[in-house]
Design a protein around this motif. Structure first.
Motif, PDB file in Angstrom:
ATOM      1  N   HIS A   9       0.681  -1.366  -0.106  1.00 12.68           N
ATOM      2  CA  HIS A   9       0.035   0.024   0.012  1.00 12.68           C
ATOM      3  C   HIS A   9       0.935   1.224  -0.044  1.00 12.68           C
ATOM      4  O   HIS A   9       0.287   2.379  -0.131  1.00 12.68           O
ATOM      5  CB  HIS A   9      -1.047   0.132   1.237  1.00 12.68           C
ATOM      6  N   GLY A  10       2.043   1.139  -0.150  1.00 15.65           N
ATOM      7  CA  GLY A  10       3.120   2.212   0.073  1.00 15.65           C
ATOM      8  C   GLY A  10       2.879   2.864   1.496  1.00 15.65           C
ATOM      9  O   GLY A  10       3.144   4.206   1.428  1.00 15.65           O
ATOM     10  N   LEU A  11       2.420   2.502   2.175  1.00 13.51           N
ATOM     11  CA  LEU A  11       2.049   2.977   3.775  1.00 13.51           C
ATOM     12  C   LEU A  11       3.383   2.860   4.675  1.00 13.51           C
ATOM     13  O   LEU A  11       4.454   2.085   4.323  1.00 13.51           O
ATOM     14  CB  LEU A  11       0.849   2.553   4.585  1.00 13.51           C
ATOM     15  N   PRO A  12       3.511   3.609   5.731  1.00 16.89           N
ATOM     16  CA  PRO A  12       4.758   3.656   6.619  1.00 16.89           C
ATOM     17  C   PRO A  12       5.241   2.262   7.050  1.00 16.89           C
ATOM     18  O   PRO A  12       4.592   1.354   7.130  1.00 16.89           O
ATOM     19  CB  PRO A  12       4.377   4.249   7.781  1.00 16.89           C
ATOM     20  N   VAL A  13       6.546   1.995   6.553  1.00 19.67           N
ATOM     21  CA  VAL A  13       7.415   1.074   7.162  1.00 19.67           C
ATOM     22  C   VAL A  13       8.829   1.708   7.805  1.00 19.67           C
ATOM     23  O   VAL A  13       8.810   2.939   7.795  1.00 19.67           O
ATOM     24  CB  VAL A  13       7.908   0.305   5.651  1.00 19.67           C
ATOM     25  N   GLY A  14       9.445   0.992   8.135  1.00 19.76           N
ATOM     26  CA  GLY A  14      10.733   1.266   9.088  1.00 19.76           C
ATOM     27  C   GLY A  14      12.025   0.724   8.455  1.00 19.76           C
ATOM     28  O   GLY A  14      12.025  -0.497   8.491  1.00 19.76           O
ATOM     29  N   PHE A  15      13.272   1.427   8.772  1.00 16.85           N
ATOM     30  CA  PHE A  15      14.462   0.730   8.713  1.00 16.85           C
ATOM     31  C   PHE A  15      14.856   0.944  10.155  1.00 16.85           C
ATOM     32  O   PHE A  15      15.221   2.146  10.627  1.00 16.85           O
ATOM     33  CB  PHE A  15      15.037   1.502   7.585  1.00 16.85           C
ATOM     34  N   LEU A  16      15.072  -0.271  10.783  1.00 16.49           N
ATOM     35  CA  LEU A  16      15.411   0.041  12.325  1.00 16.49           C
ATOM     36  C   LEU A  16      16.976  -0.620  12.519  1.00 16.49           C
ATOM     37  O   LEU A  16      17.197  -1.886  11.872  1.00 16.49           O
ATOM     38  CB  LEU A  16      14.618  -1.108  13.015  1.00 16.49           C
ATOM     39  N   PHE A  17      17.585  -0.118  13.093  1.00 17.38           N
ATOM     40  CA  PHE A  17      19.097  -0.516  13.331  1.00 17.38           C
ATOM     41  C   PHE A  17      19.627  -0.281  14.817  1.00 17.38           C
ATOM     42  O   PHE A  17      19.164   0.761  15.356  1.00 17.38           O
ATOM     43  CB  PHE A  17      20.087   0.117  12.294  1.00 17.38           C
ATOM     44  N   GLY A  18      20.511  -1.226  15.227  1.00 13.07           N
ATOM     45  CA  GLY A  18      21.075  -1.261  16.214  1.00 13.07           C
ATOM     46  C   GLY A  18      22.569  -1.439  16.102  1.00 13.07           C
ATOM     47  O   GLY A  18      22.840  -2.073  15.136  1.00 13.07           O
ATOM     48  N   ILE A  19      23.363  -0.798  16.842  1.00 11.95           N
ATOM     49  CA  ILE A  19      24.906  -0.596  16.515  1.00 11.95           C
ATOM     50  C   ILE A  19      25.670  -1.150  17.771  1.00 11.95           C
ATOM     51  O   ILE A  19      25.433  -0.502  19.104  1.00 11.95           O
ATOM     52  CB  ILE A  19      25.311   0.624  16.014  1.00 11.95           C
ATOM     53  N   GLY A  20      26.559  -2.103  17.727  1.00 10.43           N
ATOM     54  CA  GLY A  20      27.348  -2.490  18.799  1.00 10.43           C
ATOM     55  C   GLY A  20      28.774  -2.079  18.357  1.00 10.43           C
ATOM     56  O   GLY A  20      29.247  -1.943  17.136  1.00 10.43           O
ATOM     57  N   LYS A  21      29.792  -2.042  19.448  1.00  4.44           N
ATOM     58  CA  LYS A  21      31.025  -1.857  19.131  1.00  4.44           C
ATOM     59  C   LYS A  21      31.915  -3.021  19.751  1.00  4.44           C
ATOM     60  O   LYS A  21      31.651  -3.478  20.608  1.00  4.44           O
ATOM     61  CB  LYS A  21      31.267  -0.442  19.835  1.00  4.44           C
ATOM     62  N   ARG A  22      33.146  -3.474  18.911  1.00  2.00           N
ATOM     63  CA  ARG A  22      33.804  -4.264  19.285  1.00  2.00           C
ATOM     64  C   ARG A  22      34.690  -3.907  20.537  1.00  2.00           C
ATOM     65  O   ARG A  22      34.925  -2.709  20.728  1.00  2.00           O
ATOM     66  CB  ARG A  22      34.824  -4.625  18.289  1.00  2.00           C
ATOM     67  N   ASN A  23      35.014  -4.863  21.257  1.00  4.77           N
ATOM     68  CA  ASN A  23      35.982  -4.451  22.499  1.00  4.77           C
ATOM     69  C   ASN A  23      37.130  -4.102  22.062  1.00  4.77           C
ATOM     70  O   ASN A  23      37.996  -4.956  21.327  1.00  4.77           O
ATOM     71  CB  ASN A  23      35.874  -5.919  23.121  1.00  4.77           C
ATOM     72  N   LEU A  24      37.639  -2.897  22.135  1.00  2.00           N
ATOM     73  CA  LEU A  24      38.768  -2.382  21.889  1.00  2.00           C
ATOM     74  C   LEU A  24      40.202  -2.534  22.672  1.00  2.00           C
ATOM     75  O   LEU A  24      41.151  -2.511  22.345  1.00  2.00           O
ATOM     76  CB  LEU A  24      38.816  -0.729  21.497  1.00  2.00           C
ATOM     77  N   THR A  25      39.746  -3.009  23.808  1.00  2.00           N
ATOM     78  CA  THR A  25      40.889  -3.312  25.022  1.00  2.00           C
ATOM     79  C   THR A  25      41.311  -4.672  24.967  1.00  2.00           C
ATOM     80  O   THR A  25      42.165  -5.035  24.545  1.00  2.00           O
ATOM     81  CB  THR A  25      40.470  -2.637  26.220  1.00  2.00           C
ATOM     82  N   GLY A  26      40.366  -5.458  25.737  1.00  2.00           N
ATOM     83  CA  GLY A  26      40.552  -6.808  25.642  1.00  2.00           C
ATOM     84  C   GLY A  26      40.488  -7.601  24.464  1.00  2.00           C
ATOM     85  O   GLY A  26      40.327  -7.085  23.369  1.00  2.00           O
ATOM     86  N   LYS A  27      40.365  -8.758  24.524  1.00  2.00           N
ATOM     87  CA  LYS A  27      40.144  -9.899  23.357  1.00  2.00           C
ATOM     88  C   LYS A  27      38.746  -9.818  23.166  1.00  2.00           C
ATOM     89  O   LYS A  27      37.637  -9.695  23.650  1.00  2.00           O
ATOM     90  CB  LYS A  27      40.452 -11.189  23.927  1.00  2.00           C
ATOM     91  N   GLU A  28      38.543  -9.487  21.586  1.00  2.00           N
ATOM     92  CA  GLU A  28      37.050  -9.521  21.193  1.00  2.00           C
ATOM     93  C   GLU A  28      36.398 -11.125  21.071  1.00  2.00           C
ATOM     94  O   GLU A  28      37.339 -11.948  20.146  1.00  2.00           O
ATOM     95  CB  GLU A  28      36.891  -8.998  19.821  1.00  2.00           C
ATOM     96  N   ASP A  29      35.197 -11.369  21.756  1.00  2.00           N
ATOM     97  CA  ASP A  29      34.996 -12.839  21.313  1.00  2.00           C
ATOM     98  C   ASP A  29      33.919 -12.798  20.305  1.00  2.00           C
ATOM     99  O   ASP A  29      33.013 -13.902  20.318  1.00  2.00           O
ATOM    100  CB  ASP A  29      34.696 -13.295  22.816  1.00  2.00           C
TER     101      ASP A  29
END
Ligand code: FDP
Length: 325
Positions: free
Chosen positions: A120-140
């Protein structure tokens, strides 16, 4: 002449104030480019005939729309060009997509949420979440709970409205101006006054919820306006502005066993955690069917589902008592 503050000006100030790098700006620029690109396809979709089904079923067992595929492809393209994204988790891909092992961010997204509105061309959404890698210790490379996200947001398509929450820095709304820039940051705080509050859930399902939830609805529904447009992004957008609660409870009483959803319907990583992150930054709260805060749930799998109750803290706390009883 007077000029509005743009989203990029706003972000730059934020990054400088918190002594952060410019990497996040590069990522956000890509996300905005992707959103504008998707929106153009969507606006012209009815004319060009790409608002129909793609003729296949996705990992969730749902019919894929052509626009779902296009939106996914567009987002992956822009994320790849940033060289800053390690992994992408998309509703439209069964596997986690590795983009750049040396990258810095994890991106969890639903390219086009609210598929029943697409034709119908009615409202939709682009949803996003962002995480960040572990910059100090080991990244698991573990799958992250919502409380570990650094940001979450959504674009409403086709209006172009952007809402983004930055960890510990609030939820903000931006509107698109005539040059297609995102401008005029407005901090969103859920209103305290219940007068404007709304309830949002698929009313067809109400007798399929567990008894306690049905009783809560019966006892509370007359106090608030009811609104449901069938796209989480759109429904949640209203709740963020007006207050109240969006809910998609577990379906436990359906006569057709195929329609039972004891774990809930919505996806934790790129739907529930995204809106819950925004909601908490706006002063609200969100829980699952057991009253557990959504942002505390560490996913066991990247397409994990959950029930969702999200909105004004007072209302979510109230239904939490029922959910935990
Ligand atoms: P849809 O299946 O139409 O893509 O993501 C799932 C979602 O939409 C949400 O956007 C929306 O809130 C909900 O499901 C709608 O489900 P119902 O059709 O069962 O109400």
């Amino acid at each position: 002449m007077e000029f509005e503050q743009t989203f990029m000006n706003f972000l730059l100030e934020h990054q400088e104030r918190h002594r952060r790098t410019g990497h996040f700006l590069v990522l956000m620029d890509a996300i905005i480019s992707a959103a504008k690109h998707i929106e153009q396809y969507y606006i012209t979709g009815a004319l060009k005939g790409h608002l129909g089904q793609a003729g296949k079923v996705n990992v969730q067992g749902e019919d894929v729309m052509q626009m779902d595929d296009m939106a996914h492809e567009i987002i992956i393209h822009y994320l790849r060009t940033t060289h800053r994204v390690i992994h992408a988790v998309s509703e439209e891909s069964e596997e986690i997509i590795t983009l750049n092992e040396d990258g810095r961010y994890f991106m969890y997204f639903d390219p086009l949420d609210g598929s029943s509105n697409v034709a119908h061309g009615l409202p939709v959404g682009f949803l996003f979440g962002i995480g960040k890698r572990n910059l100090t210790g080991k990244e698991d490379f573990h799958l992250r709970a919502g409380k570990e996200y650094i940001a979450a947001g959504m674009f409403i398509i086709p209006t172009g409205t952007l809402t983004i929450a930055l960890r510990d820095a609030g939820a903000w709304r931006f509107h698109i101006d005539e040059t297609r820039n995102y401008v005029r940051p407005t901090r969103i705080v859920l209103p305290d006054n219940p007068k404007s509050w709304e309830l949002s859930f698929n009313a067809t399902n109400r007798y399929t919820y567990r008894r306690e939830v049905q009783d809560w609805i019966r006892d509370n529904e007359r106090k608030y306006s009811f609104r449901y447009m069938g796209a989480l992004a759109g429904d949640f957008h209203r709740i963020l502005t007006n207050g109240g609660m969006f809910m998609y409870p577990a379906i436990v009483n359906h006569p057709d066993p195929k329609k039972l959803r004891p774990e809930g319907k919505l996806r934790l990583m790129y739907e529930a955690s995204v809106v819950s992150f925004m909601c908490e930054e706006a002063g609200g709260h969100a829980v699952n069917e057991h009253g557990v805060p959504i942002l505390d749930i560490k996913p066991a799998g990247h397409h994990q589902r959950t029930a969702l109750y999200v909105g004004s803290k007072q209302l979510v706390d109230d239904i939490t008592k029922v959910l935990k009883a």
